[in-house]
Design an enzyme around this catalytic site. Structure first.
Site, PDB file in Angstrom:
ATOM      1  N   ALA A  60      -3.948  -7.694  -1.131  1.00  0.00           N
ATOM      2  CA  ALA A  60      -3.396  -8.055  -2.243  1.00  0.00           C
ATOM      3  C   ALA A  60      -3.473  -7.029  -3.290  1.00  0.00           C
ATOM      4  O   ALA A  60      -4.520  -6.238  -3.547  1.00  0.00           O
ATOM      5  CB  ALA A  60      -4.217  -9.253  -2.988  1.00  0.00           C
ATOM      6  N   VAL A  61      -2.525  -6.791  -4.126  1.00  0.00           N
ATOM      7  CA  VAL A  61      -2.509  -5.653  -5.167  1.00  0.00           C
ATOM      8  C   VAL A  61      -1.700  -6.200  -6.350  1.00  0.00           C
ATOM      9  O   VAL A  61      -0.543  -6.964  -6.257  1.00  0.00           O
ATOM     10  CB  VAL A  61      -1.675  -4.513  -4.848  1.00  0.00           C
ATOM     11  CG1 VAL A  61      -1.358  -3.282  -5.992  1.00  0.00           C
ATOM     12  CG2 VAL A  61      -2.262  -3.648  -3.632  1.00  0.00           C
ATOM     13  N   GLU A  93       0.255  -9.919  10.339  1.00  0.00           N
ATOM     14  CA  GLU A  93       1.234 -10.524  10.261  1.00  0.00           C
ATOM     15  C   GLU A  93       1.707 -10.292   9.070  1.00  0.00           C
ATOM     16  O   GLU A  93       1.229 -10.473   8.031  1.00  0.00           O
ATOM     17  CB  GLU A  93       0.959 -12.056  10.514  1.00  0.00           C
ATOM     18  CG  GLU A  93       0.805 -12.272  11.812  1.00  0.00           C
ATOM     19  CD  GLU A  93      -0.279 -13.429  12.286  1.00  0.00           C
ATOM     20  OE1 GLU A  93      -1.006 -14.037  11.137  1.00  0.00           O
ATOM     21  OE2 GLU A  93      -0.431 -13.868  13.206  1.00  0.00           O
ATOM     22  N   ASN A  98       9.407  -9.704   3.374  1.00  0.00           N
ATOM     23  CA  ASN A  98       8.694  -8.936   2.404  1.00  0.00           C
ATOM     24  C   ASN A  98       8.858  -7.415   2.919  1.00  0.00           C
ATOM     25  O   ASN A  98       8.086  -6.773   3.649  1.00  0.00           O
ATOM     26  CB  ASN A  98       7.059  -9.318   2.659  1.00  0.00           C
ATOM     27  CG  ASN A  98       6.427  -8.628   1.649  1.00  0.00           C
ATOM     28  OD1 ASN A  98       6.692  -7.627   1.101  1.00  0.00           O
ATOM     29  ND2 ASN A  98       5.129  -9.213   1.534  1.00  0.00           N
ATOM     30  N   TYR A 105       3.410  -0.794   5.742  1.00  0.00           N
ATOM     31  CA  TYR A 105       2.806  -0.926   7.207  1.00  0.00           C
ATOM     32  C   TYR A 105       3.817   0.171   8.125  1.00  0.00           C
ATOM     33  O   TYR A 105       2.826   0.743   8.739  1.00  0.00           O
ATOM     34  CB  TYR A 105       3.025  -2.212   7.615  1.00  0.00           C
ATOM     35  CG  TYR A 105       1.878  -3.104   7.168  1.00  0.00           C
ATOM     36  CD1 TYR A 105       0.587  -2.746   6.651  1.00  0.00           C
ATOM     37  CD2 TYR A 105       2.533  -4.303   6.382  1.00  0.00           C
ATOM     38  CE1 TYR A 105      -0.193  -3.644   5.659  1.00  0.00           C
ATOM     39  CE2 TYR A 105       1.530  -5.145   5.599  1.00  0.00           C
ATOM     40  CZ  TYR A 105       0.193  -4.981   5.339  1.00  0.00           C
ATOM     41  OH  TYR A 105      -0.563  -5.545   4.804  1.00  0.00           O
TER      42      TYR A 105
END
Length: 147
Positions: A60-61, A93, A98, A105
């Protein structure tokens, strides 16, 4: 090392996701063996290490801090800690839709391994597939890929 405050993680998660996890969920996860977090002011990564495999549970950012390298830094720091804990592989996952997370990634060297059909609930009530990605940490544990 002081464990992270679950309420702080929940507050960050709430800014980053439409369906955030609450403080109780983070407290439960952090109480499990092998679960650790790398936390910075504007974000965190939560990873579970089991034997020689690690899984990113969430990253989370804060929206205002995105696209400045924090996500990549957290992935890199988390991967280093996973290697130090004995992990040879790192999995996650990610929602198929997204694009920003998938690009993050990919830059870190993760590869497509599989798909989980209709894994995530979409905001419109539909379902979105999850892509299962993996990173071989054993290939070169001294230089974990960073975006």
């Amino acid at each position: 090392m002081t464990p992270p405050d679950p309420s702080v993680l929940a507050a960050l998660h709430a800014q980053a996701f439409a369906a955030p996890w609450d403080a109780a969920a983070f407290a439960d996860l952090l109480a499990q063996p092998g679960v650790f977090a790398v936390v910075e002011t504007d974000g965190f990564i939560l990873i579970r290490l089991v034997l020689d495999e690690a899984e990113i549970l969430t990253l989370a950012v804060r929206p205002a801090a995105r696209r400045a390298g924090l996500g990549g830094r957290l992935v890199g720091q988390g991967a280093v800690q996973a290697v130090q804990g004995g992990a040879n592989r790192l999995f996650l996952e990610v929602a198929e839709d997204n694009a920003a997370a998938r690009a993050l990634y990919a830059r870190a060297g993760f590869r497509f391994l599989g798909r989980r059909k209709a894994y995530y609930a979409a905001p419109d009530g539909g379902r979105t597939d999850a892509l299962v990605l993996g990173l071989d940490l054993a290939a070169n544990p001294d230089t974990v890929p960073l975006p």
